[in-house]
Write a protein that holds these residues in place. Structure first.
Motif, PDB file in Angstrom:
ATOM      1  N   ALA A  33      -2.452   0.201   4.058  1.00  0.00           N
ATOM      2  CA  ALA A  33      -2.467   0.710   2.684  1.00  0.00           C
ATOM      3  C   ALA A  33      -3.291  -0.202   1.783  1.00  0.00           C
ATOM      4  O   ALA A  33      -4.053   0.278   0.932  1.00  0.00           O
ATOM      5  N   ALA A  34      -3.157  -1.524   1.973  1.00  0.00           N
ATOM      6  CA  ALA A  34      -3.941  -2.472   1.178  1.00  0.00           C
ATOM      7  C   ALA A  34      -5.432  -2.284   1.417  1.00  0.00           C
ATOM      8  O   ALA A  34      -6.250  -2.380   0.495  1.00  0.00           O
ATOM      9  N   GLU A  35      -5.790  -1.982   2.665  1.00  0.00           N
ATOM     10  CA  GLU A  35      -7.196  -1.726   2.985  1.00  0.00           C
ATOM     11  C   GLU A  35      -7.671  -0.434   2.324  1.00  0.00           C
ATOM     12  O   GLU A  35      -8.758  -0.380   1.732  1.00  0.00           O
ATOM     13  N   VAL A  36      -6.851   0.611   2.412  1.00  0.00           N
ATOM     14  CA  VAL A  36      -7.242   1.922   1.885  1.00  0.00           C
ATOM     15  C   VAL A  36      -7.429   1.882   0.368  1.00  0.00           C
ATOM     16  O   VAL A  36      -8.381   2.478  -0.161  1.00  0.00           O
ATOM     17  N   ILE A  37      -6.536   1.182  -0.345  1.00  0.00           N
ATOM     18  CA  ILE A  37      -6.650   1.186  -1.807  1.00  0.00           C
ATOM     19  C   ILE A  37      -7.661   0.162  -2.309  1.00  0.00           C
ATOM     20  O   ILE A  37      -7.888   0.057  -3.514  1.00  0.00           O
ATOM     21  N   GLY A  38      -8.279  -0.590  -1.402  1.00  0.00           N
ATOM     22  CA  GLY A  38      -9.414  -1.424  -1.778  1.00  0.00           C
ATOM     23  C   GLY A  38      -9.111  -2.862  -2.111  1.00  0.00           C
ATOM     24  O   GLY A  38     -10.027  -3.617  -2.445  1.00  0.00           O
ATOM     25  N   ILE A  39      -7.834  -3.289  -2.011  1.00  0.00           N
ATOM     26  CA  ILE A  39      -7.569  -4.696  -2.346  1.00  0.00           C
ATOM     27  C   ILE A  39      -7.777  -5.589  -1.119  1.00  0.00           C
ATOM     28  O   ILE A  39      -7.986  -6.791  -1.260  1.00  0.00           O
ATOM     29  N   GLY A  40      -7.707  -4.993   0.077  1.00  0.00           N
ATOM     30  CA  GLY A  40      -7.909  -5.761   1.300  1.00  0.00           C
ATOM     31  C   GLY A  40      -6.643  -6.472   1.755  1.00  0.00           C
ATOM     32  O   GLY A  40      -5.763  -6.804   0.947  1.00  0.00           O
ATOM     33  N   ASN A  41      -6.566  -6.709   3.026  1.00  0.00           N
ATOM     34  CA  ASN A  41      -5.383  -7.327   3.611  1.00  0.00           C
ATOM     35  C   ASN A  41      -5.132  -8.742   3.090  1.00  0.00           C
ATOM     36  O   ASN A  41      -3.987  -9.194   3.013  1.00  0.00           O
ATOM     37  N   GLU A  42      -6.201  -9.454   2.743  1.00  0.00           N
ATOM     38  CA  GLU A  42      -6.028 -10.826   2.272  1.00  0.00           C
ATOM     39  C   GLU A  42      -5.249 -10.880   0.964  1.00  0.00           C
ATOM     40  O   GLU A  42      -4.577 -11.871   0.681  1.00  0.00           O
ATOM     41  N   GLN A  43      -5.340  -9.812   0.185  1.00  0.00           N
ATOM     42  CA  GLN A  43      -4.637  -9.790  -1.108  1.00  0.00           C
ATOM     43  C   GLN A  43      -3.239  -9.165  -0.992  1.00  0.00           C
ATOM     44  O   GLN A  43      -2.560  -9.008  -2.012  1.00  0.00           O
ATOM     45  N   LEU A  44      -2.828  -8.808   0.229  1.00  0.00           N
ATOM     46  CA  LEU A  44      -1.436  -8.432   0.456  1.00  0.00           C
ATOM     47  C   LEU A  44      -0.723  -9.703   0.909  1.00  0.00           C
ATOM     48  O   LEU A  44      -0.836 -10.123   2.060  1.00  0.00           O
ATOM     49  N   ARG A  45       0.005 -10.320   0.015  1.00  0.00           N
ATOM     50  CA  ARG A  45       0.637 -11.607   0.291  1.00  0.00           C
ATOM     51  C   ARG A  45       1.900 -11.400   1.121  1.00  0.00           C
ATOM     52  O   ARG A  45       2.855 -10.772   0.657  1.00  0.00           O
ATOM     53  N   LYS A  46       1.899 -11.939   2.323  1.00  0.00           N
ATOM     54  CA  LYS A  46       3.051 -11.801   3.213  1.00  0.00           C
ATOM     55  C   LYS A  46       3.950 -13.034   3.038  1.00  0.00           C
ATOM     56  O   LYS A  46       3.619 -14.123   3.491  1.00  0.00           O
ATOM     57  N   ILE A  47       5.057 -12.829   2.392  1.00  0.00           N
ATOM     58  CA  ILE A  47       5.969 -13.911   2.022  1.00  0.00           C
ATOM     59  C   ILE A  47       6.906 -14.230   3.189  1.00  0.00           C
ATOM     60  O   ILE A  47       7.389 -13.319   3.870  1.00  0.00           O
ATOM     61  N   PRO A  48       7.176 -15.506   3.445  1.00  0.00           N
ATOM     62  CA  PRO A  48       8.101 -15.862   4.539  1.00  0.00           C
ATOM     63  C   PRO A  48       9.484 -15.242   4.343  1.00  0.00           C
ATOM     64  O   PRO A  48       9.852 -14.827   3.229  1.00  0.00           O
ATOM     65  N   VAL A  49      10.244 -15.209   5.443  1.00  0.00           N
ATOM     66  CA  VAL A  49      11.588 -14.630   5.392  1.00  0.00           C
ATOM     67  C   VAL A  49      12.638 -15.700   5.670  1.00  0.00           C
ATOM     68  O   VAL A  49      12.341 -16.773   6.186  1.00  0.00           O
ATOM     69  N   THR A  50      13.861 -15.357   5.335  1.00  0.00           N
ATOM     70  CA  THR A  50      15.001 -16.241   5.586  1.00  0.00           C
ATOM     71  C   THR A  50      15.459 -16.085   7.035  1.00  0.00           C
ATOM     72  O   THR A  50      14.890 -15.306   7.809  1.00  0.00           O
ATOM     73  N   ASP A  51      16.513 -16.799   7.378  1.00  0.00           N
ATOM     74  CA  ASP A  51      17.069 -16.690   8.728  1.00  0.00           C
ATOM     75  C   ASP A  51      17.585 -15.282   9.023  1.00  0.00           C
ATOM     76  O   ASP A  51      17.712 -14.898  10.191  1.00  0.00           O
TER      77      ASP A  51
END
Length: 500
Positions: free
Chosen positions: A197-215
């Protein structure tokens, strides 16, 4: 003037309607028998090479008898399905469908509507189904929504509206209308369709910030706040937070209340990917945990998953109907509404999404909800959750099985672990075990990697599953695992290759 030789006109309707009628009756009888006895069959059968070779033949140029075509279907296609209508199917997150849903698709195919435009019944049914979906999520009556093929397109649609709402001229200028790079935020456990979706809407995967998760595999709220703060300081434009109502790997539910507060404080869009998990909102035990969905700007979910509808039908809802329409509506002469006639129907659905051509997918939802009623679906989802917790408990009682993540809803991750093996060996062992489970017909779970560890993954959205099917899967896992260890001791199986 020379006389023109007229060629006889032709059509595709049958010359013998009785022949088609008889075949139709046979097909209905055969398919109802097939569904009634599906649990007696193996959940999955490998396709023989000679059958695969049949699908390499070139396009036919001459007609064939319809009875012969149906016979070929029964011989080469019907025996080799993915298996998701079987009570022992637990791969990925795929629903089972129902007989009435299948008949609804037949009726929709006979009508053959392009269900996006015109004063026709399909659009009114579609509108009613969207209203019902708003009721499911307790969305405002003046909200908006659209039926789509599934969660991937639903999430893309949600992010398009989010982007266009945050950037007023995005429809014409795209992301170039922004005064900086747009950024969106999700957990590292978010489904990969959001990357697309980030690629399709033009922001690119690099601008989709993948935040770490808890246990518990939920998004780390403090890490999210820090990343948004950092991005704003560096000139980025945070425009959307994506919360998970049930992650694909473990079923974890992000702390949606906290995400909602951050979105409001930062004045950015909150989208919920609830592909299957949003529908747990129908179960009283999950209503509080999922209540924030009601205040999210948009939510995506699949009716062909935890509402057990036949493929394909998903939905995305928006609180702001004006923003939804503005993202897609265009004025073109060939779609102009009229005062009377076929063109006087409801507004074209293409003003709310990408498609101008679409089948009558609302019919199976409409007929299924009328057949069973919402209370039955709520009880069915609760049953799947109860079965999943039961499975988790059973795994923990077996000394050779290991539960790999907390059971929070309907996804269970486990592995066979007899002791004395390192993680790399366990990865290889469990991959082989899973493939043998499939080949022998024990059950059809899928797999995932949790922190580099191979897990057998069970996703239960199956309306045909009963507890004894889960017991049989556990017994089969241990039996195959024990057999593999005996092969290892006899040097018939080794760990001298790496998992791919």
């Amino acid at each position: 003037m020379e006389k023109i030789n007229k060629i006889p006109e032709i059509g595709l309707d049958p010359d013998n309607w009785n022949e088609v009628r008889a075949l139709g009756h046979q097909i209905i009888d055969d398919m109802m028998d097939y569904l009634q006895t599906i649990g007696d069959k193996k959940p999955w059968t490998p396709i023989p090479q000679q059958v695969k070779d049949e699908f390499k033949k070139p396009i036919p140029h001459q007609p064939a008898a319809i009875a012969d075509i149906y016979q070929e279907f029964k011989q080469n296609i019907l025996p080799y399905p993915a298996g998701n209508i079987h009570p022992k199917y637990f791969s990925w997150v795929q629903g089972t469908g129902t007989p009435m849903g299948a008949l609804a698709d037949l009726l929709a195919s006979v009508m053959n509507n392009n269900a996006t435009i015109g004063d026709q019944s399909a659009l009114y049914v579609d509108r009613q189904v969207i209203n019902w979906c708003k009721e499911l999520m307790n969305y405002p009556a003046d909200g908006s929504g659209i039926l789509v093929s599934g969660g991937s397109i639903a999430n893309i649609t949600g992010l398009i509206v989010a982007r266009n709402t945050i950037i007023s001229n995005a429809k014409n200028a795209g992301v170039y209308a922004a005064e900086g790079k747009l950024t969106a935020y999700c957990s590292s456990e978010t489904h990969n369709c959001l990357g697309k979706a980030a690629e399709v809407i033009g922001i690119g995967n690099e601008q989709l910030r993948k935040i770490p998760v808890t246990d518990n595999y939920e998004i780390d709220i403090e890490a999210l706040k820090e990343k948004i703060k950092e991005d704003k300081a560096n000139g980025f434009i945070p425009f959307c937070i994506i919360g998970n109502a049930g992650t694909v790997n473990t079923g974890a539910i992000d702390p949606l209340d906290e995400l909602l507060k951050i979105a409001k404080d930062e004045k950015i869009w909150l989208h919920i990917d609830g592909a299957f998990g949003a529908l747990a909102k129908l179960v009283p035990a999950y209503q509080i945990k999922l209540k924030a969905i009601e205040e999210a700007d948009s939510v995506a979910f699949d009716l062909h998953k935890w509402m057990y509808m036949p493929y394909e039908v998903g939905c995305v809802l928006f609180k702001n109907a004006t923003a939804h329409r503005a993202a897609f509506a265009t004025a073109v002469s060939y779609l102009t509404a009229h005062e009377r006639g076929l063109a006087a129907g409801p507004e074209t659905i293409s003003n709310y999404g990408m498609e101008l051509s679409r089948g009558f997918k609302a019919l199976k939802v409409w007929m299924s909800l009328k057949e069973h009623g919402l209370d039955t679906y709520s009880a069915m989802i609760a049953q799947n959750i109860d079965q999943s917790f039961y499975l988790g408990e059973q795994i923990q009682t077996k000394h050779s099985l290991e539960l790999m993540a907390p059971v929070t809803m309907n996804i269970i991750c486990y592995r066979y672990n007899p002791g004395g093996l390192d993680d790399e060996q366990l990865n290889i062992l469990n991959k082989e075990l899973l493939m043998r489970m499939h080949e022998t017909g024990v059950a059809l779970p899928s797999s995932t990697l949790l922190e580099g560890k191979y897990a057998i993954r069970v996703a239960n959205v199956n309306q045909r599953t009963r507890r004894h099917h889960l017991d049989e899967m556990i017994a089969g896992t241990i039996e195959i695992g024990d057999a593999l260890m005996k092969e290892y001791e006899a040097k018939l199986f080794n760990f001298d290759f790496l998992i791919k």
